[in-house]
Write an enzyme that holds these catalytic residues in place. Structure first.
Site, short mmCIF file in Angstrom:
data_model
loop_
_atom_site.label_atom_id
_atom_site.label_comp_id
_atom_site.label_asym_id
_atom_site.label_seq_id
_atom_site.Cartn_x
_atom_site.Cartn_y
_atom_site.Cartn_z
CG ASP A 251 -61.03 30.66 13.19
OD1 ASP A 251 -61.26 29.48 13.49
OD2 ASP A 251 -61.42 31.15 12.11
CE LYS B 239 -64.24 30.93 15.31
NZ LYS B 239 -63.57 29.63 15.42
P1 NDP Z 1 -54.91 30.16 9.19
O1 NDP Z 1 -55.22 31.59 8.99
O2 NDP Z 1 -53.71 29.76 9.94
O3 NDP Z 1 -54.84 29.41 7.77
C1 NDP Z 1 -55.92 29.43 6.89
C2 NDP Z 1 -55.49 28.80 5.57
O4 NDP Z 1 -56.62 28.67 4.72
C3 NDP Z 1 -54.48 29.66 4.81
O5 NDP Z 1 -53.66 28.81 4.04
C4 NDP Z 1 -55.39 30.51 3.93
O6 NDP Z 1 -54.76 30.98 2.74
C5 NDP Z 1 -56.48 29.51 3.58
N1 NDP Z 1 -57.74 30.22 3.35
C6 NDP Z 1 -58.37 31.08 4.18
N2 NDP Z 1 -59.49 31.56 3.62
C7 NDP Z 1 -59.57 30.96 2.41
C8 NDP Z 1 -60.50 31.05 1.35
N3 NDP Z 1 -61.58 31.83 1.43
N4 NDP Z 1 -60.27 30.30 0.25
C9 NDP Z 1 -59.16 29.50 0.15
N5 NDP Z 1 -58.24 29.39 1.13
C10 NDP Z 1 -58.46 30.10 2.24
O7 NDP Z 1 -56.23 29.52 9.86
P2 NDP Z 1 -56.40 28.15 10.65
O8 NDP Z 1 -55.50 27.12 10.08
O9 NDP Z 1 -56.32 28.47 12.10
O10 NDP Z 1 -57.91 27.78 10.34
C11 NDP Z 1 -58.28 27.00 9.20
C12 NDP Z 1 -59.67 26.42 9.43
O11 NDP Z 1 -59.66 25.59 10.60
C13 NDP Z 1 -60.78 27.44 9.67
O12 NDP Z 1 -61.99 26.92 9.14
C14 NDP Z 1 -60.88 27.49 11.18
O13 NDP Z 1 -62.15 27.94 11.61
C15 NDP Z 1 -60.66 26.02 11.51
N6 NDP Z 1 -60.24 25.75 12.87
C16 NDP Z 1 -59.12 26.33 13.41
C17 NDP Z 1 -58.73 26.03 14.69
C18 NDP Z 1 -57.46 26.56 15.27
O14 NDP Z 1 -57.12 26.13 16.38
N7 NDP Z 1 -56.72 27.44 14.61
C19 NDP Z 1 -59.55 25.16 15.54
C20 NDP Z 1 -60.65 24.53 14.87
C21 NDP Z 1 -60.98 24.86 13.59
P3 NDP Z 1 -53.84 32.31 2.76
O15 NDP Z 1 -52.52 31.85 3.28
O16 NDP Z 1 -53.84 32.72 1.34
O17 NDP Z 1 -54.51 33.28 3.67
#
Ligand code: NDP
Length: 449
Positions: free
Chosen positions: A168, A128
């Site tokens: 991510d 990571k």
């Molecule tokens: P994105 O950046 O596309 O989206 C993240 C979302 O979560 C956004 O809506 C963001 O809000 C919100 N967010 C981020 N940080 C916080 C916080 N501290 N408090 C509240 N809301 C928060 O990321 P992903 O969708 O790719 O990832 C989301 C989760 O899924 C993570 O935990 C990641 O590790 C996990 N994941 C992702 C994978 C992937 O393929 N992308 C694979 C497996 C797991 P805002 O719009 O305001 O930034």
């Protein structure tokens, strides 16, 4: 051999050697406690110090990322790559760009990734990386200059057979494009060194959808195991990013009703359910305009916006946390239980705190950890690596079919290791044991390296 004492002593050493890394301690603690039955049967793992070795990353790279913003001012960020475990394949795992990023968060993610990747059945080790860079409000030019500077150091540590990063939080298709362009220029080779690439330059069909779709495919399997289905279920989703968007899309396609989504500012509640048209608005808002979720409530009068709130207080059957770590805390779990929720399936990595997991499990809410349910993303990344190696591109239908098969296999493997005599499945224990066994066996076979 007192296995409990051994586990506790080893955990104490992990805490002592990695001070102030709370998220990392949390992830290690969960895995070590749930693999106790395996250690009791395999004392050779204790002799070979597998736990001590598996909780120490093979390599951690930290570097300076200097870049120039649109005002011409110099900015400096921290860059990281944690190459956690390569026992079963090249390091594989995403890059996170978010102001909260630090070594503890990346070590927890790299550790989790190691077991998740083992569950997929594809030969990928765990890694990571990321930066404390905050992409919010940055122009395309700033994102590109940052990505190029980040890659100008990272490129010497990665490679198609060494370490293959992906996206991510804060790193999506646009960022992977800029990172790939810079890698190609520096290394002078066009290889599958990153996944999540655009379809015109080696990307895989279904990769953007894979994590969210996979979460819902897993949920469908878990429901099926209890003769139930998604049709008609009221579902809470948190987040509005990559994972959340495609989880919502698949729930809609399978006949469920999504009541909520959220971002880091607040959550939206739609009593009528988010449909395809509303989801298209959210996707445009988040992926193109890069706006805030509250603009969704401004567009649709029936939708409520709650500033600073999370979705977990809304009555529903199923919760899919898809935003970030530790977003479901004990009071949230209590609210879900009080409202009669029966499943919590993680889309994000470690979104549920240990206290919340305990409360859910005590209340007989089915809890599925992300290392099983969100493994669809890295699985299709694995399929992207295969397509790159073959110089081929498979159709959407072929990749989607393979993804569904992988999620079914993961469910089966986890159930095998987590099912009790009454037929109840402890998904956390099953996922940790199935993932650990594969990695531990490979480590034993390869000697002390
Ligand atoms: P994105 O950046 O596309 O989206 C993240 C979302 O979560 C956004 O809506 C963001 O809000 C919100 N967010 C981020 N940080 C916080 C916080 N501290 N408090 C509240 N809301 C928060 O990321 P992903 O969708 O790719 O990832 C989301 C989760 O899924 C993570 O935990 C990641 O590790 C996990 N994941 C992702 C994978 C992937 O393929 N992308 C694979 C497996 C797991 P805002 O719009 O305001 O930034």
């Amino acid at each position: 051999m007192d296995v409990d004492k051994y586990i506790n002593d080893t955990l104490a050493t992990v805490v002592e050697r990695n001070p102030h890394e709370n998220e990392f301690h949390q992830a290690v603690e969960e895995v070590f406690h749930s693999i106790k039955p395996v250690l009791t049967q395999h004392l050779e793992y204790i002799d070979a110090k597998i736990l001590e070795r598996i909780s120490e990353p093979e390599r951690v790279i930290m570097f300076r990322v200097p870049w120039v913003d649109d005002q011409g001012e110099i900015q400096i960020n921290k860059g990281y790559r944690v190459q956690f475990n390569s026992a079963i394949g090249p390091y594989k795992g995403g890059l996170r760009w978010h102001p909260s990023v630090n070594l503890s968060i990346l070590k927890f993610l790299g550790f989790e990734q190691t077991f998740k990747n083992a569950l997929t059945g594809i030969p990928m080790g765990g890694g990571k990386g990321g930066s404390n860079f905050d992409p919010h409000g940055k122009s395309d030019g700033e994102i590109m200059r940052f990505a190029q500077s980040f890659m100008s150091e990272l490129y010497r540590h990665i490679g198609a057979e060494t370490d293959v990063p992906a996206g991510d939080i804060g790193v999506g298709g646009r960022e992977i494009g800029y990172l790939f362009g810079m890698y190609k220029k520096l290394a002078n080779e066009f290889t599958g060194v990153l996944t999540g690439k655009g379809l015109t330059f080696g990307g895989s069909n279904i990769r953007p959808e894979a994590t969210g779709f996979g979460v819902v495919y897993f949920l469908a399997e878990a429901l099926k195991a209890r003769d139930d289905g998604i049709e008609g279920k009221r579902i809470l989703v948190s987040g509005a990013g990559n994972v959340a968007q495609y989880a919502v899309q698949k729930v809609i396609q399978m006949g469920g009703k999504v009541l909520t989504m959220s971002d880091s500012s607040g959550m939206v509640y739609d009593p009528d359910g988010i449909d395809e048209e509303k989801l298209a608005f959210i996707m445009e808002l988040k992926n193109v305009k890069r706006g805030r979720i509250k603009e969704f409530a401004e567009k649709y009068p029936s939708v409520e916006y709650h500033e600073g709130q999370k979705p977990w207080g809304v009555p529903a059957d199923i919760a899919l946390p898809c935003a970030t770590q530790n977003e479901v805390e004990l009071p949230d779990a209590k609210a879900l239980i009080a409202n009669g929720a029966t499943y919590l399936v993680e889309g994000a990595n470690m979104p549920t705190t240990p206290e919340a997991i305990e409360a859910l499990q005590e209340a007989m809410v089915i809890y599925v950890p992300g290392k099983a349910s969100n493994a669809g993303g890295v699985s299709v990344s694995g399929l992207e690596m295969s397509q790159n190696a073959l110089k081929a591109q498979w159709s959407r239908e072929v990749v989607d079919e393979k993804l569904q098969e992988i999620m079914r296999n993961i469910h089966q493997k986890v159930a095998e290791h987590g099912e009790d005599a009454q037929g109840n499945i402890d998904y956390m224990q099953g996922a940790n044991i199935a993932g650990f066994l594969k990695v531990a066996e490979a480590m034993l076979a390869q000697g002390l390296v």
